[in-house]
Design a protein around this motif. Structure first.
Motif, PDB file in Angstrom:
ATOM      1  N   PRO A 258       1.089  -0.745  -0.012  1.00 27.35           N
ATOM      2  CA  PRO A 258      -0.177   0.152   0.587  1.00 27.35           C
ATOM      3  C   PRO A 258       1.126   1.550  -0.009  1.00 27.35           C
ATOM      4  O   PRO A 258       1.940   0.872   0.727  1.00 27.35           O
ATOM      5  N   GLY A 259       0.606   2.427  -0.869  1.00 26.29           N
ATOM      6  CA  GLY A 259       1.459   3.897  -1.009  1.00 26.29           C
ATOM      7  C   GLY A 259       2.570   3.376  -2.349  1.00 26.29           C
ATOM      8  O   GLY A 259       2.577   4.400  -2.601  1.00 26.29           O
ATOM      9  N   GLU A 260       2.232   2.526  -2.539  1.00 27.81           N
ATOM     10  CA  GLU A 260       2.749   2.056  -4.217  1.00 27.81           C
ATOM     11  C   GLU A 260       2.191   1.929  -5.239  1.00 27.81           C
ATOM     12  O   GLU A 260       1.406   0.992  -5.351  1.00 27.81           O
ATOM     13  N   VAL A 261       2.840   2.174  -6.648  1.00 23.40           N
ATOM     14  CA  VAL A 261       1.933   2.719  -7.500  1.00 23.40           C
ATOM     15  C   VAL A 261       3.091   1.430  -8.552  1.00 23.40           C
ATOM     16  O   VAL A 261       4.372   1.855  -8.289  1.00 23.40           O
ATOM     17  N   LEU A 262       2.999   0.449  -8.953  1.00 27.11           N
ATOM     18  CA  LEU A 262       4.123   0.262 -10.198  1.00 27.11           C
ATOM     19  C   LEU A 262       3.070   0.707 -11.327  1.00 27.11           C
ATOM     20  O   LEU A 262       2.080   0.592 -11.830  1.00 27.11           O
ATOM     21  N   TYR A 263       4.034   1.191 -12.176  1.00 29.51           N
ATOM     22  CA  TYR A 263       3.242   1.817 -13.383  1.00 29.51           C
ATOM     23  C   TYR A 263       4.363   0.722 -14.777  1.00 29.51           C
ATOM     24  O   TYR A 263       5.393   0.115 -14.218  1.00 29.51           O
ATOM     25  N   PHE A 264       3.651   0.314 -15.635  1.00 25.56           N
ATOM     26  CA  PHE A 264       4.187  -0.654 -16.619  1.00 25.56           C
ATOM     27  C   PHE A 264       4.156  -0.712 -17.960  1.00 25.56           C
ATOM     28  O   PHE A 264       2.713  -0.028 -18.532  1.00 25.56           O
ATOM     29  N   PRO A 265       4.937  -0.449 -19.152  1.00 22.30           N
ATOM     30  CA  PRO A 265       4.545  -0.142 -20.210  1.00 22.30           C
ATOM     31  C   PRO A 265       3.818  -0.787 -21.298  1.00 22.30           C
ATOM     32  O   PRO A 265       3.375  -1.942 -21.198  1.00 22.30           O
ATOM     33  N   ASP A 266       3.526  -0.153 -22.279  1.00 22.67           N
ATOM     34  CA  ASP A 266       2.732  -0.810 -23.399  1.00 22.67           C
ATOM     35  C   ASP A 266       3.456  -1.939 -23.869  1.00 22.67           C
ATOM     36  O   ASP A 266       4.983  -2.520 -24.086  1.00 22.67           O
ATOM     37  N   ARG A 267       3.061  -3.211 -24.100  1.00 22.24           N
ATOM     38  CA  ARG A 267       2.701  -4.606 -24.523  1.00 22.24           C
ATOM     39  C   ARG A 267       3.881  -5.476 -23.610  1.00 22.24           C
ATOM     40  O   ARG A 267       4.942  -6.735 -24.149  1.00 22.24           O
ATOM     41  N   TRP A 268       4.315  -5.045 -22.644  1.00 27.04           N
ATOM     42  CA  TRP A 268       5.390  -5.933 -21.691  1.00 27.04           C
ATOM     43  C   TRP A 268       4.264  -7.000 -20.811  1.00 27.04           C
ATOM     44  O   TRP A 268       3.237  -6.835 -20.360  1.00 27.04           O
ATOM     45  N   TRP A 269       5.390  -7.776 -21.016  1.00 24.86           N
ATOM     46  CA  TRP A 269       4.350  -9.583 -19.946  1.00 24.86           C
ATOM     47  C   TRP A 269       4.739  -9.225 -18.641  1.00 24.86           C
ATOM     48  O   TRP A 269       5.799  -8.394 -18.580  1.00 24.86           O
ATOM     49  N   HIS A 270       3.788  -9.682 -18.513  1.00 28.80           N
ATOM     50  CA  HIS A 270       4.125  -9.692 -16.532  1.00 28.80           C
ATOM     51  C   HIS A 270       2.942 -10.727 -16.380  1.00 28.80           C
ATOM     52  O   HIS A 270       1.645 -11.291 -16.882  1.00 28.80           O
TER      53      HIS A 270
END
Length: 269
Positions: free
Chosen positions: A241-253
């Protein structure tokens, strides 16, 4: 006069007890969603950049991360109010009779099942078994009825860093320890944990990971991850909590919930 004062006192006491009960539900940082002894302890390493919002401007975000690699942002929003509303007590009080749509936790999420929210919390929100297939695991994430849940989403403070020419769409979820979604890809977005911890694994678009589309992330972590060479390892981190993860376009996750987790994603389409 004495009876009137007594009534006022009883009304005040009743209101105080209600507030105390609600506050109790979010004490201990789990919002009443405690996993007991079922939480997973292995958070793994963290090899993703972590930035506090005061050390990363919007222009720096666009230049360094928006189109190139993931980043974890701290302190970028204040969702204290939203977190309070997402306690187990508050969600069951407001939405127990609402229908939620569950999806199977395999790569393509073929099967959908509609159940009352109360039934999902009482009977289906449970720890994941390592030998259970993704097609046998029902996962509450996405497919939210925005008409019925809009009052809750209106309280959410989304990450302010936008990607040009995209618009946001929310997906809200609750899941037990050991659950998660296996590797897949789509457009860019943010993921924020409201309660619990969520472990993330990511690969660039041109590095498709080896995985079975009907095996859960828990199975992949236990059986396949340990055999990966140093150059085969994903980018990964556990967010709280309190953290936000950003992932770019078309990245496998892929994701793995380490506790009973409440979370929300902002997809940028």
């Amino acid at each position: 006069m004495g009876r009137k004062v007594k009534c006022i006192f009883l009304s005040f006491l009743s209101a105080w007890l209600l507030v105390a009960r609600e506050s109790e539900q979010i004490s201990g940082d789990d919002g009443g969603w405690s996993s007991g002894n079922h939480s997973l302890t292995d958070e793994g390493p963290c090899n993703i950049d972590v930035k506090h919002h005061t050390s990363l401007t919007y222009s720096q975000f666009l230049e360094q991360y928006a189109y190139t690699k993931p980043v974890i942002l701290r302190g970028i929003t204040d969702n204290t109010r939203f977190r309070f509303l997402c306690s187990k007590y508050n969600l069951l009080r407001e939405y127990s009779e609402n229908t939620v749509r569950l999806s199977t936790a395999n790569t393509h999420s073929y099967r959908k099942v509609d159940v009352p929210f109360d039934e999902f919390v009482k009977f289906l929100l449970r720890p994941q078994s390592v030998d259970t297939l993704g097609s046998e695991t029902l996962y509450f994430f996405g497919d939210n009825n925005f008409t019925e849940w809009h009052a809750l989403f209106d309280e959410y403070d989304a990450p302010p860093y936008k990607i040009p020419h995209t618009s946001p769409a929310y997906s809200f979820g609750i899941a037990g320890p050991g659950t998660g979604v296996p590797f897949h890809w789509h457009g860019p977005g943010y993921s924020e944990v409201i309660y619990g911890r969520k472990r993330w694994f990511l690969y660039p678009p041109d590095e498709e990971p080896e995985f079975h589309p009907n095996h859960t992330t828990l199975t992949w972590v236990r059986e396949f991850y340990p055999s990966l060479g140093i150059h085969q390892r994903p980018l990964e981190c556990t967010i709280r909590p309190g953290e936000v993860l950003y992932f770019p376009d078309r990245w496998w996750h892929a994701t793995l919930n380490l506790d009973t987790s409440v979370f929300i994603s902002t997809f940028l389409g």
